[in-house]
Structures are given as C-alpha cells and as structure tokens.
Design a protein around this motif. Structure first.
Motif, PDB file in Angstrom:
ATOM      1  N   LYS A 126     -10.635   5.517   2.912  1.00 14.43           N
ATOM      2  CA  LYS A 126     -10.140   6.699   2.191  1.00 14.43           C
ATOM      3  C   LYS A 126      -9.923   6.364   0.710  1.00 14.43           C
ATOM      4  N   LEU A 127      -9.377   5.175   0.439  1.00 11.23           N
ATOM      5  CA  LEU A 127      -9.159   4.763  -0.944  1.00 11.23           C
ATOM      6  C   LEU A 127     -10.479   4.709  -1.705  1.00 11.23           C
ATOM      7  N   LYS A 174      -9.356   2.079   7.883  1.00  8.47           N
ATOM      8  CA  LYS A 174      -9.415   3.522   7.646  1.00  8.47           C
ATOM      9  C   LYS A 174      -8.793   3.869   6.294  1.00  8.47           C
ATOM     10  N   LYS A 175      -7.669   3.240   5.974  1.00  5.52           N
ATOM     11  CA  LYS A 175      -6.998   3.510   4.700  1.00  5.52           C
ATOM     12  C   LYS A 175      -7.849   3.019   3.522  1.00  5.52           C
ATOM     13  N   SER A 232      -3.821  -6.228   6.531  1.00  5.65           N
ATOM     14  CA  SER A 232      -2.991  -5.506   7.484  1.00  5.65           C
ATOM     15  C   SER A 232      -1.777  -6.346   7.877  1.00  5.65           C
ATOM     16  N   GLY A 258      -0.777   4.310  -1.230  1.00  3.63           N
ATOM     17  CA  GLY A 258      -1.729   5.366  -1.519  1.00  3.63           C
ATOM     18  C   GLY A 258      -2.551   5.138  -2.768  1.00  3.63           C
ATOM     19  N   TYR A 259      -3.374   6.143  -3.063  1.00  7.81           N
ATOM     20  CA  TYR A 259      -4.373   6.059  -4.126  1.00  7.81           C
ATOM     21  C   TYR A 259      -3.778   5.738  -5.492  1.00  7.81           C
ATOM     22  N   ASP A 272      -4.262   0.609  10.935  1.00  3.04           N
ATOM     23  CA  ASP A 272      -5.512   1.273  10.565  1.00  3.04           C
ATOM     24  C   ASP A 272      -5.896   0.953   9.120  1.00  3.04           C
ATOM     25  N   ILE A 300      -0.987  -3.635   3.781  1.00  5.24           N
ATOM     26  CA  ILE A 300      -0.876  -2.341   4.448  1.00  5.24           C
ATOM     27  C   ILE A 300      -0.034  -2.458   5.709  1.00  5.24           C
ATOM     28  N   HIS A 344       0.826  -1.199   0.000  1.00  4.84           N
ATOM     29  CA  HIS A 344       0.000   0.000   0.000  1.00  4.84           C
ATOM     30  C   HIS A 344       0.867   1.259   0.000  1.00  4.84           C
TER      31      HIS A 344
END
Length: 203
Positions: A153-154, A149-150, A199, A114-115, A146, A142, A112
């Motif tokens: 957001k993605l 949560k990630k 995770s 980010g977007y 969290d 990841i 991971h």
C-alpha cells in the motif's frame, strides 16, 4: 618454521566466510560502491530477519532503540555501523565500509504510522544525504503481521503521489516486500531510497 602461502590462507578464509557469513565475504571482495551496496543490503536483510525472529522482545523498543539494535546486528556481522551519527544531522543509522574505502550507506528507522510519516522520514533522510550517496534506506518497523500488505500500500501511495521529487514508479527489489524509488536531490544528483518493512508485532 613452515612458510604459509598467503593466497592459500585467504582462500581458506573466504571459504569459511562463504559458509558462515557470505555477506561479509561479499563486502571483503567489493571493489565498487554498487558492490558495497549489494553486500550491505544482504546484511540488512539478515539483520531484519533476526529482529523479526525476536519480535516479541524487540517490539517495545522506540525508534532510537530500534536504530541501535539494527546497528548492533550489523556490527556483529562485520560492518562498521553507528546509530545517531552526525551527517548533516543525526542520522538513525550510518553504515560504512571498514576496509579502506569511504563508502557510506545512510538509513532512517521509523515506527510505521502510515504514508505521511514514512515520507517525512524519507525527507529527513534525503536531507542527510549530500547527493554523493547513490542510495539510502528507510526502514519501517511494523507492529502487525501483515507487513507485506502495508508495504504494498505504501508503494502504491508513493507511486500515485510522487513525493519528494520522485522520478518514476517504484521498482522491485530482491528483498521480499521492499521497493526502490529515485528522487532528485537538491544538490542536482539522483538518490535512490530503499524502502523496507520489518514486522515486529507485540503478540
């Protein structure tokens, strides 16, 4: 020699599988591609939980190592899974039905970042698809606690930017933290992508 009733033996086998490997039972009973997908996603979720339980040991693996790890766990559960298989390119994970059907479920595994990195992985994945696959998966590993949560957001970022000809906002999936998006494929079909977050914090 006592004659064994085949139906009785099958019923006993299915009963054992129900208790020990219900995902494999679902695979054995799958008569349609959607049923194959449901069974396979159950196995992927189980493999994710196993990886998360051993996160400290697996967190140092790179993307090819994690792809092989996921494929190995799926094989241990009774699937036919290979890593780095050629299918319009080197797909991270290819899951196939081992019981006389020609169904495939393609997957991309990413660390991971980010977007944009995730979207780049999805673009690779769609390129591996011919358009005949109704669904593929992109799994982010990841390095954080969290992960949910990630992933949230993605999903919000993808819904806002609609990359790769995304047709609509993401949809919920029964795997916790996962979501589905639908994309117009270059071949004229629509391919769904299941987005997953596993995770694997190093500490």
């Amino acid at each position: 020699m006592k004659k064994v009733d085949p139906d009785s033996s099958l019923e006993r086998l299915l009963g054992l599988l129900e208790g020990h490997n219900s995902n494999l039972k679902d695979l054995l009973l799958a008569k349609t591609e959607p049923e194959f997908i449901v069974a396979t996603e159950g196995a992927i979720e189980r493999a994710m939980k196993t990886i998360e339980n051993g996160a400290k040991e697996y967190a140092t693996l790179n993307e090819p190592g994690l792809s092989h790890l996921l494929a190995d766990f799926l094989n241990l559960m009774g699937w036919r899974a290979t890593a780095e298989t050629n299918n319009n390119g080197h797909v991270d994970v290819v899951v196939e039905c081992a019981f006389g059907r020609h169904w495939k479920y393609l997957g991309e595994c990413k660390l991971h970042k980010g977007y944009q990195y995730h979207v780049d992985g999805c673009e690779q994945l769609l390129g591996y698809c011919t358009g005949r696959e109704p669904r593929a998966f992109c799994m982010d590993f990841i390095d954080a606690t969290d992960a949910f949560k990630k992933m949230k957001k993605l999903r919000a970022d993808m819904d806002k930017k609609r990359p790769l000809n995304q047709k609509a906002a993401g949809a919920d999936h029964n795997i916790l933290g996962a979501f589905l998006t639908s994309h117009d494929h270059d071949g004229g079909a629509v391919v769904e992508i299941l987005h997953l977050g596993c995770s694997v914090p190093k500490s």
